[in-house]
Scaffold this active site. Structure first.
Site, PDB file in Angstrom:
ATOM      1  N   ILE A 111       1.037  -1.178   0.079  1.00  0.00           N
ATOM      2  CA  ILE A 111       0.001  -0.063  -0.129  1.00  0.00           C
ATOM      3  C   ILE A 111       0.748   1.270  -0.027  1.00  0.00           C
ATOM      4  O   ILE A 111       0.615   2.240  -0.878  1.00  0.00           O
ATOM      5  CB  ILE A 111      -1.027   0.061   1.127  1.00  0.00           C
ATOM      6  N   ASP A 116      11.007   2.419   6.474  1.00  0.00           N
ATOM      7  CA  ASP A 116      10.630   0.987   6.588  1.00  0.00           C
ATOM      8  C   ASP A 116      11.550   0.153   7.302  1.00  0.00           C
ATOM      9  O   ASP A 116      12.694   0.493   7.067  1.00  0.00           O
ATOM     10  CB  ASP A 116      10.214   0.426   5.255  1.00  0.00           C
ATOM     11  N   ARG A 120      -4.008   0.712  11.027  1.00  0.00           N
ATOM     12  CA  ARG A 120      -4.608   0.272  12.230  1.00  0.00           C
ATOM     13  C   ARG A 120      -4.790   1.326  13.166  1.00  0.00           C
ATOM     14  O   ARG A 120      -3.720   2.117  13.503  1.00  0.00           O
ATOM     15  CB  ARG A 120      -3.954  -0.932  12.539  1.00  0.00           C
ATOM     16  N   ASP A 148      -9.051   6.491   8.846  1.00  0.00           N
ATOM     17  CA  ASP A 148     -10.028   5.451   8.461  1.00  0.00           C
ATOM     18  C   ASP A 148     -10.001   4.402   9.354  1.00  0.00           C
ATOM     19  O   ASP A 148     -10.812   3.433   9.439  1.00  0.00           O
ATOM     20  CB  ASP A 148      -9.410   4.917   7.075  1.00  0.00           C
ATOM     21  N   GLU A 175     -12.353   0.879  17.314  1.00  0.00           N
ATOM     22  CA  GLU A 175     -13.402   1.313  16.307  1.00  0.00           C
ATOM     23  C   GLU A 175     -14.382   0.285  16.320  1.00  0.00           C
ATOM     24  O   GLU A 175     -15.485   1.067  15.985  1.00  0.00           O
ATOM     25  CB  GLU A 175     -12.460   1.180  14.973  1.00  0.00           C
ATOM     26  N   HIS A 201     -13.329   2.528   8.540  1.00  0.00           N
ATOM     27  CA  HIS A 201     -12.784   1.628   7.956  1.00  0.00           C
ATOM     28  C   HIS A 201     -13.034   1.107   6.628  1.00  0.00           C
ATOM     29  O   HIS A 201     -13.065  -0.217   6.249  1.00  0.00           O
ATOM     30  CB  HIS A 201     -12.740   0.340   8.822  1.00  0.00           C
TER      31      HIS A 201
HETATM   32  P1  NAD Z   1       2.406  -4.986   3.474  1.00  0.00           P
HETATM   33  O1  NAD Z   1       3.062  -6.173   4.536  1.00  0.00           O
HETATM   34  O2  NAD Z   1       2.746  -5.138   2.217  1.00  0.00           O
HETATM   35  O3  NAD Z   1       3.404  -3.687   4.077  1.00  0.00           O
HETATM   36  C1  NAD Z   1       3.932  -3.429   5.447  1.00  0.00           C
HETATM   37  C2  NAD Z   1       5.217  -2.866   5.441  1.00  0.00           C
HETATM   38  O4  NAD Z   1       5.532  -2.489   6.736  1.00  0.00           O
HETATM   39  C3  NAD Z   1       6.502  -3.786   5.113  1.00  0.00           C
HETATM   40  O5  NAD Z   1       7.298  -3.279   4.111  1.00  0.00           O
HETATM   41  C4  NAD Z   1       6.974  -3.802   6.298  1.00  0.00           C
HETATM   42  O6  NAD Z   1       8.405  -4.004   6.080  1.00  0.00           O
HETATM   43  C5  NAD Z   1       6.913  -2.610   7.018  1.00  0.00           C
HETATM   44  N1  NAD Z   1       6.891  -2.610   8.416  1.00  0.00           N
HETATM   45  C6  NAD Z   1       6.418  -3.690   9.422  1.00  0.00           C
HETATM   46  N2  NAD Z   1       6.732  -3.167  10.751  1.00  0.00           N
HETATM   47  C7  NAD Z   1       7.301  -1.983  10.480  1.00  0.00           C
HETATM   48  C8  NAD Z   1       7.661  -0.964  11.693  1.00  0.00           C
HETATM   49  N3  NAD Z   1       7.614  -1.171  12.821  1.00  0.00           N
HETATM   50  N4  NAD Z   1       8.053   0.313  11.177  1.00  0.00           N
HETATM   51  C9  NAD Z   1       8.125   0.521   9.651  1.00  0.00           C
HETATM   52  N5  NAD Z   1       7.855  -0.515   8.680  1.00  0.00           N
HETATM   53  C10 NAD Z   1       7.353  -1.593   9.061  1.00  0.00           C
HETATM   54  O7  NAD Z   1       1.345  -4.606   3.880  1.00  0.00           O
HETATM   55  P2  NAD Z   1       0.198  -3.595   3.243  1.00  0.00           P
HETATM   56  O8  NAD Z   1      -0.556  -4.284   2.178  1.00  0.00           O
HETATM   57  O9  NAD Z   1       1.020  -2.472   2.804  1.00  0.00           O
HETATM   58  O10 NAD Z   1      -0.808  -3.010   4.442  1.00  0.00           O
HETATM   59  C11 NAD Z   1      -0.454  -2.578   5.424  1.00  0.00           C
HETATM   60  C12 NAD Z   1      -1.515  -2.329   6.462  1.00  0.00           C
HETATM   61  O11 NAD Z   1      -2.347  -1.704   6.147  1.00  0.00           O
HETATM   62  C13 NAD Z   1      -1.899  -3.882   6.695  1.00  0.00           C
HETATM   63  O12 NAD Z   1      -1.148  -4.429   7.643  1.00  0.00           O
HETATM   64  C14 NAD Z   1      -3.384  -3.342   7.329  1.00  0.00           C
HETATM   65  O13 NAD Z   1      -3.124  -3.180   8.807  1.00  0.00           O
HETATM   66  C15 NAD Z   1      -3.592  -2.064   6.767  1.00  0.00           C
HETATM   67  N6  NAD Z   1      -4.937  -2.167   5.854  1.00  0.00           N
HETATM   68  C16 NAD Z   1      -5.762  -1.310   6.003  1.00  0.00           C
HETATM   69  C17 NAD Z   1      -7.081  -1.552   5.045  1.00  0.00           C
HETATM   70  C18 NAD Z   1      -7.979  -0.658   5.089  1.00  0.00           C
HETATM   71  O14 NAD Z   1      -8.921  -0.923   4.787  1.00  0.00           O
HETATM   72  N7  NAD Z   1      -8.022   0.521   5.910  1.00  0.00           N
HETATM   73  C19 NAD Z   1      -6.896  -2.486   4.107  1.00  0.00           C
HETATM   74  C20 NAD Z   1      -5.705  -3.151   3.932  1.00  0.00           C
HETATM   75  C21 NAD Z   1      -4.812  -3.224   4.830  1.00  0.00           C
HETATM   76  C1  COI Z   2      -7.453  -5.418   5.744  1.00  0.00           C
HETATM   77  O1  COI Z   2      -7.572  -5.850   4.693  1.00  0.00           O
HETATM   78  O2  COI Z   2      -6.552  -5.595   6.594  1.00  0.00           O
HETATM   79  C2  COI Z   2      -8.312  -4.508   6.228  1.00  0.00           C
HETATM   80  O3  COI Z   2      -8.043  -3.667   7.004  1.00  0.00           O
HETATM   81  C3  COI Z   2      -9.668  -4.228   5.644  1.00  0.00           C
HETATM   82  C4  COI Z   2     -10.905  -4.798   6.340  1.00  0.00           C
HETATM   83  C5  COI Z   2     -12.272  -5.238   5.564  1.00  0.00           C
HETATM   84  C6  COI Z   2     -10.553  -5.437   7.559  1.00  0.00           C
END
Ligand code: NAD
Ligand code: COI
Length: 334
Positions: free
Chosen positions: A156, A175, A235, A259, A264, A297
């Site tokens: 992301i 990162d 999160r 978000d 939450e 969210h």
């Molecule tokens: P990802 O695993 O591809 O990337 C996470 C990155 O964070 C990695 O590059 C990792 O090295 C880095 N990381 C881990 N711990 C760290 C720290 N303490 N300090 C710095 N970097 C660190 O994950 P992603 O797909 O990019 O998703 C990230 C987060 O987004 C998910 O874990 C989830 O909690 C959240 N998310 C939210 C939604 C939403 O709807 N709001 C949806 C999907 C994911």
């Molecule tokens: C995730 O994919 O980790 C999200 O935060 C999305 C939610 C529907 C739980």
């Protein structure tokens, strides 16, 4: 073979029907309810479970599944922080997630939150609702004048960076693991302190672990620029809400786009009629502020994402039941 799915919503049904049509040998059962110790009984007779929820996966629910001989669990989302790995390991369960159902969905939402804050859209909307079609005082700011700190350059975070670069923003990234492309562009700084020091806007894209809970706390905020904007689509527990509120009160934090929120589940997913009725005082405090935008969210919530979440989760569950090791299996030993 039978797969039972929890938390199925109406907007998932067309993708689910397509998956069933492509996999006629598999019986699929489902409920709109989340997986709890009580609803776990619905999975009796199934070989695997597909699920999605933001509430904790309780040990009692997993224990019930284990008693039915179910050891294959597939979540339809990215984050698995609502599982206790010990429970999964104690019960010999395998877990898959959907790591890349659509990073763009969350990244676009993130950049839109920033844009709405930069152009003071909530204030403009209030003026509009009052029939006030004048300009002042809602003068905005442009992305290209901002230094934006991206914490987490995974799936992301990297899309966020690409979109922001399209707007001409200066990006600094942090990162614990360095991505080659971001490294080549020279965007990494060595410490979080450096991100805090340089950034006009800070956006979080890291998973939640015990080790980074409340990483954005009083001390972190004190190191940030005056008037910093904070955006969180990762999160809620990454931010200490009391510290956020204190920062907003003092003006140290200029605005926030959220978000996700700590606790939450006390408010999201329900209809409250008005923010006056929100039962969580911290969230109500945030929701009442014109310089805070809260979304429930739903950063993930696009047609593309929902379709991929269903398809990949069911494919993965089928693979687990067949004794295969899909590449999106979660390492529960860490
Ligand atoms: P990802 O695993 O591809 O990337 C996470 C990155 O964070 C990695 O590059 C990792 O090295 C880095 N990381 C881990 N711990 C760290 C720290 N303490 N300090 C710095 N970097 C660190 O994950 P992603 O797909 O990019 O998703 C990230 C987060 O987004 C998910 O874990 C989830 O909690 C959240 N998310 C939210 C939604 C939403 O709807 N709001 C949806 C999907 C994911
Ligand atoms: C995730 O994919 O980790 C999200 O935060 C999305 C939610 C529907 C739980």
């Amino acid at each position: 073979m039978k797969i039972f799915a929890y938390g199925i919503r109406d907007d998932e049904l067309s993708s689910l029907k397509k998956w069933e049509a492509a996999n006629p040998e598999i019986e699929v059962g489902y409920t709109g309810d989340t997986l709890t110790p009580d609803t776990a009984k619905l999975a009796k007779g199934s070989n695997g479970v597909v699920t999605l929820q933001t509430t904790p996966y309780e040990r009692g629910a997993l224990e019930q599944l284990k008693e039915f001989g179910i050891k294959s669990i597939s979540i339809r989302n990215v984050g698995f922080d609502n599982f206790e790995f010990k429970d999964l390991n104690d019960f010999g369960m395998k877990l898959t997630n959907v790591p890349v159902y659509s990073p763009n969905a969350i990244a676009e939402h993130t950049v839109l939150l920033m844009g709405r804050l930069l152009r003071r859209v909530p204030e403009v909307d209030v003026k509009f609702d009052n029939g006030d079609f004048t300009w002042a005082p809602t003068i905005g700011r442009e992305y290209r004048e901002q230094t934006i700190g991206v914490i987490g350059t995974g799936h992301i975070g990297r899309v966020v960076i690409k979109i922001l670069q399209g707007f001409g923003a200066k990006v600094v990234a942090y990162d614990v693991y360095h991505n080659d492309d971001i490294e080549k562009q020279g965007l990494y700084v060595d410490t979080l302190e450096e991100v805090y020091k340089q950034s006009d806007i800070i956006t979080l894209h890291v998973p939640l672990f015990d080790s980074n809970k409340y990483m954005i706390n009083k001390d972190a905020i004190a190191q940030m620029k005056d008037g910093v904007f904070i955006v969180n689509c990762a999160r809620g527990e990454l931010i200490d809400t009391d510290a956020l509120i204190a920062g907003l009160d003092s003006g140290k934090i200029g605005a926030a786009g959220l978000d996700v929120l700590d606790n939450e589940n006390s408010v999201f997913g329900k209809k409250w009629g008005s923010i006056d009725n929100l039962p969580n005082p911290q969230i109500k405090n945030l929701a009442e502020r014109i310089n805070v935008i809260i979304t429930p969210h739903n950063a993930f919530y696009t047609e593309t994402a929902v379709h991929n979440m269903i398809t990949v989760a069911f494919d993965s569950n089928k693979a687990l039941i067949d004794g295969e090791t899909p590449k999106n299996i979660v390492d529960t030993t860490k």
